[in-house]
Design an enzyme around this catalytic site. Structure first.
Site, PDB file in Angstrom:
ATOM      1  N   GLU A  55      -1.367  -0.253   0.462  1.00  0.00           N
ATOM      2  CA  GLU A  55      -1.557  -1.572  -0.166  1.00  0.00           C
ATOM      3  C   GLU A  55      -2.594  -2.307   0.675  1.00  0.00           C
ATOM      4  OE1 GLU A  55      -1.722  -5.310  -0.067  1.00  0.00           O
ATOM      5  OE2 GLU A  55       0.341  -5.230   0.684  1.00  0.00           O
ATOM      6  N   ASP A  59       4.079  -9.008  -7.464  1.00  0.00           N
ATOM      7  CA  ASP A  59       3.712 -10.338  -6.988  1.00  0.00           C
ATOM      8  C   ASP A  59       2.808 -11.088  -7.960  1.00  0.00           C
ATOM      9  OD1 ASP A  59       5.143 -10.444  -4.610  1.00  0.00           O
ATOM     10  OD2 ASP A  59       3.546  -9.506  -3.442  1.00  0.00           O
ATOM     11  N   ASP A  67       3.552  -1.332   2.026  1.00  0.00           N
ATOM     12  CA  ASP A  67       3.250  -2.730   1.783  1.00  0.00           C
ATOM     13  C   ASP A  67       2.627  -3.341   3.030  1.00  0.00           C
ATOM     14  OD1 ASP A  67       3.624  -5.026  -0.117  1.00  0.00           O
ATOM     15  OD2 ASP A  67       4.713  -5.830   1.601  1.00  0.00           O
TER      16      ASP A  67
END
Length: 508
Positions: free
Chosen positions: A351, A404, A304
Site C-alpha cells: 500500500e 477508506d 497497510d
C-alpha cells in the site's frame, strides 16, 4: 478437522480480478457477518463471476472504535466472526440459542458485543467440560503448536478481570509482568484462559475451512497486515522491549501521517513505534513470525502503510494532532531480506499511497511488490496523474476505491460539475451508469490485477461507505443483503472479465 495445506505462490503476475469485502459486511443472523454459510455463498458468487480473489481487511479482534486496524492482537482472530450455527452443529451450543437477535442492515457492535461473547463462552464451557474426543485432541494440538496463543489468552483474561481497562491501567504486577507473576496469573485465571483458547481454535478452524472451500472454487484470499499494532494489545504488553516506550511502559512518540488527501491536520493513529535497532539485533524474529502467521491465513498479503518500513511519521506522544512530527528511518530492505530468507517467496501488495518518496518506490521495486493505483485519485492533476489507467504499469493493483474511500457513486456525485465532466470525458461515459464505466476502465487497464469493492459492483451510494478516516464513530458498520444482488449480476461480471482477459480459468 484436518487443515488443508496451501501452497504459497508469487501471484498477481497475470490478468485477474478480485473483490474487496470484509467478512463483517456479509449478511446473516448474528448481527455481524461470520465465517459460515453466507461466506460460502459469497465464495460461490465470486467463483461464478470468474473472480480470482476475495480481499479482506485484518481479521484480528478490534481494540478501539471497532476498527480492524486497531487490534488487541496482531495474531489472534476476531471471535465475533465465529459462526454460531457451526458451533451448534458440533454440539457446543443448543440450536435454540442461535436465533436472530439483531437487525441485519448494519453491524450493531454494541449489541453484538453484549450478546455474542456470552454465547461463545457458553460453547467454550460445554466443549471444555466434555469427555476426551478427537475434537479435544485437535484443540490441545492447536494450543501446543500456536506460539502466541497463551500470551493472548492471558492478556484477554486479565483484561476481563480488570473490567476492560487498558493494560497500562492495571496494577503494576499485571501490567509489567514478571516470570513469577506470569505463572501465578496463568493459574489463577485458568478457566477464562481456556475459554479464550477455545475461541481462537474455533476461529482458526472455521477460517481454514472457508479458505479450503474457496480454494476448491478457484478463489484465493488477499489479507491485510497493518504495519503498526495497538498500544492496548497483547503484542505490546508482552513485548515492551520491542517498542519505543519509557520505563513505565508509556509511548514516547506515536505513529500517524502528516496532513494529506484525507485530513488537513494529518492522522494521529497513536500506535507505539518499533525499536528497529532491537528488532534487527534479534534478526527481526517478531516480524518473521508475524508474516509466517499471515501467510498461513492468506495467499497474498497487503501491507497497510508500506512506506513506514522506509520511514514513519513520528509524533511526540503529548501532541493532539499529527501536524508536528518528523520522519524516522525504518529498517527498509534489511527487514524484507530477513523475512524472505526465512520464509521464501513473499506474495505482498505494497500500500504505497500518500506521501511516497523515491526511496519508498525503490524499496517496493527491489522486491517486486506491486503497488496500488486508486482511480478516485486519478482525476485531479491532469494527464500525468500516476493513478490514471494510461499511466499504470503491469505490476500494480488497480482499485476503484478502498475501504477508506467513499463508494465510487458517492465520490462521483460529491464532485463539482467540472470534475464530473473530466471523469465522464476520460472514461467515455454519458454519466447514466458512471460506476460501471469506471469499473470498465479499471478492467481495461494494463495492470495485472484489479480489485473492486463490492459496493461498487453493486453500484451503491455513499451510504454504503465502510470508513471515513479521521472520524471515530459510525465506521465499519456497512452490510449488504442478498436482495441487493440482482439475478444476472454474476453472468454480467463474468462476461466483463472475459472481455478484458481477467476471467479466472481463461487468463493469459
Amino acid at each position: 478437522m484436518a487443515t488443508k495445506r496451501f501452497r504459497r505462490q508469487t501471484m498477481l503476475k497475470r490478468r485477474s480480478c478480485g473483490v474487496l469485502l470484509h467478512p463483517t459486511s456479509l449478511p446473516g443472523h448474528d448481527g455481524i457477518g461470520t465465517l459460515g454459510d453466507d461466506a460460502r455463498r459469497f465464495v460461490d458468487l465470486l467463483s461464478t463471476m470468474g473472480m480470482s480473489y476475495w480481499q479482506v481487511l485484518p481479521l484480528t479482534p478490534p481494540a478501539c472504535g471497532n476498527s480492524p486496524y486497531s487490534s488487541l492482537s496482531a495474531f489472534a482472530g476476531n471471535p465475533l466472526l465465529i459462526d454460531l450455527r457451526q458451533l451448534a452443529r458440533e454440539g457446543d451450543l443448543p440450536l435454540e440459542a442461535v436465533g436472530s437477535h439483531f437487525p441485519e442492515e448494519r453491524v450493531d457492535y454494541g449489541g453484538v458485543s453484549d450478546v455474542k461473547p456470552g454465547l461463545l463462552h457458553q460453547a467454550a464451557a460445554t466443549f471444555l467440560a466434555a469427555e476426551r474426543s478427537s475434537r479435544t485432541e485437535e484443540f490441545w494440538h492447536f494450543c501446543d503448536t500456536t506460539p502466541w496463543l497463551h500470551d493472548f489468552a492471558l492478556f484477554m483474561a486479565l483484561k476481563q478481570h480488570y473490567k476492560g481497562k487498558s493494560w497500562q491501567k492495571w496494577p503494576k504486577e499485571a501490567a509489567l509482568l514478571t516470570a513469577e507473576t506470569f505463572e501465578k496469573a496463568s493459574l489463577k485465571l485458568g478457566p477464562e484462559i481456556g475459554a479464550q483458547k477455545y475461541l481462537q481454535w474455533q476461529f482458526s478452524r472455521q477460517w481454514q475451512a472457508l479458505r479450503a472451500y474457496a480454494a476448491s472454487r478457484g478463489v484465493s484470499f488477499i489479507g491485510d497486515i497493518p504495519i503498526f499494532v495497538a498500544y492496548d494489545s497483547a503484542d505490546v504488553w508482552r513485548n515492551r522491549h520491542l517498542f519505543l516506550l519509557d520505563g513505565q511502559g508509556r509511548p514516547t512518540s506515536v505513529a500517524g501521517v502528516p496532513p494529506d488527501y484525507f485530513s488537513r491536520t494529518g492522522q494521529l493513529w497513536g500506535n507505539p513505534l518499533y525499536d528497529w535497532e532491537i528488532l534487527e539485533h534479534r534478526g527481526f524474529d517478531w516480524w518473521i513470525e508475524r508474516f509466517r502467521h499471515a501467510f498461513s491465513l492468506f495467499d497474498t498479503v497487503r501491507i497497510d502503510h508500506f512506506r513506514g518500513f522506509e520511514a514513519a511519521w513520528q509524533v511526540p506522544a503529548h501532541e493532539r494532532t499529527a501536524e508536528r512530527g518528523a520522519w524516522g528511518a525504518g529498517p527498509g530492505e534489511r527487514l524484507f531480506e530477513a523475512v524472505r530468507s526465512a520464509l521464501g517467496a513473499l506474495p505482498i501488495i505494497a500500500e504505497d499511497l500518500g506521501i511516497i518518496t523515491p526511496a519508498v518506490e525503490a524499496l517496493r521495486d527491489r522486491f517486486g511488490f506491486p503497488g496500488m493505483k486508486i482511480l478516485q485519485f486519478a482525476f485531479d492533476s491532469g494527464p500525468a496523474n500516476p493513478y490514471l489507467p494510461h499511466n499504470c504499469v503491469k505490476n500494480c493493483v488497480v482499485y476503484t476505491g478502498t475501504h477508506d474511500n467513499d463508494t465510487t457513486l458517492g465520490w462521483y456525485t460529491g464532485q463539482d460539475e467540472h470534475h464530473r465532466s473530466l471523469v465522464r470525458d476520460y472514461v467515455g461515459s454519458n454519466g447514466r451508469d458512471i460506476v460501471a464505466d469506471i469499473v470498465r476502465i479499471a478492467l481495461m487497464s494494463v495492470a495485472d490485477t484489479v480489485v473492486i469493492p463490492f459496493q461498487d459492483i453493486l453500484g451503491l451510494p455513499g451510504t454504503a461507505r465502510m470508513n471515513l478516516p479521521g472520524t471515530a464513530f459510525g465506521n465499519w458498520e456497512w452490510r449488504f443483503s442478498w436482495d441487493m444482488v440482482h439475478r444476472g449480476l454474476a453472468d454480467e461480471m463474468n462476461g466483463r472479465l472475459e472481455r478484458y482477459g481477467r476471467r479466472r480459468g481463461n487468463m493469459t
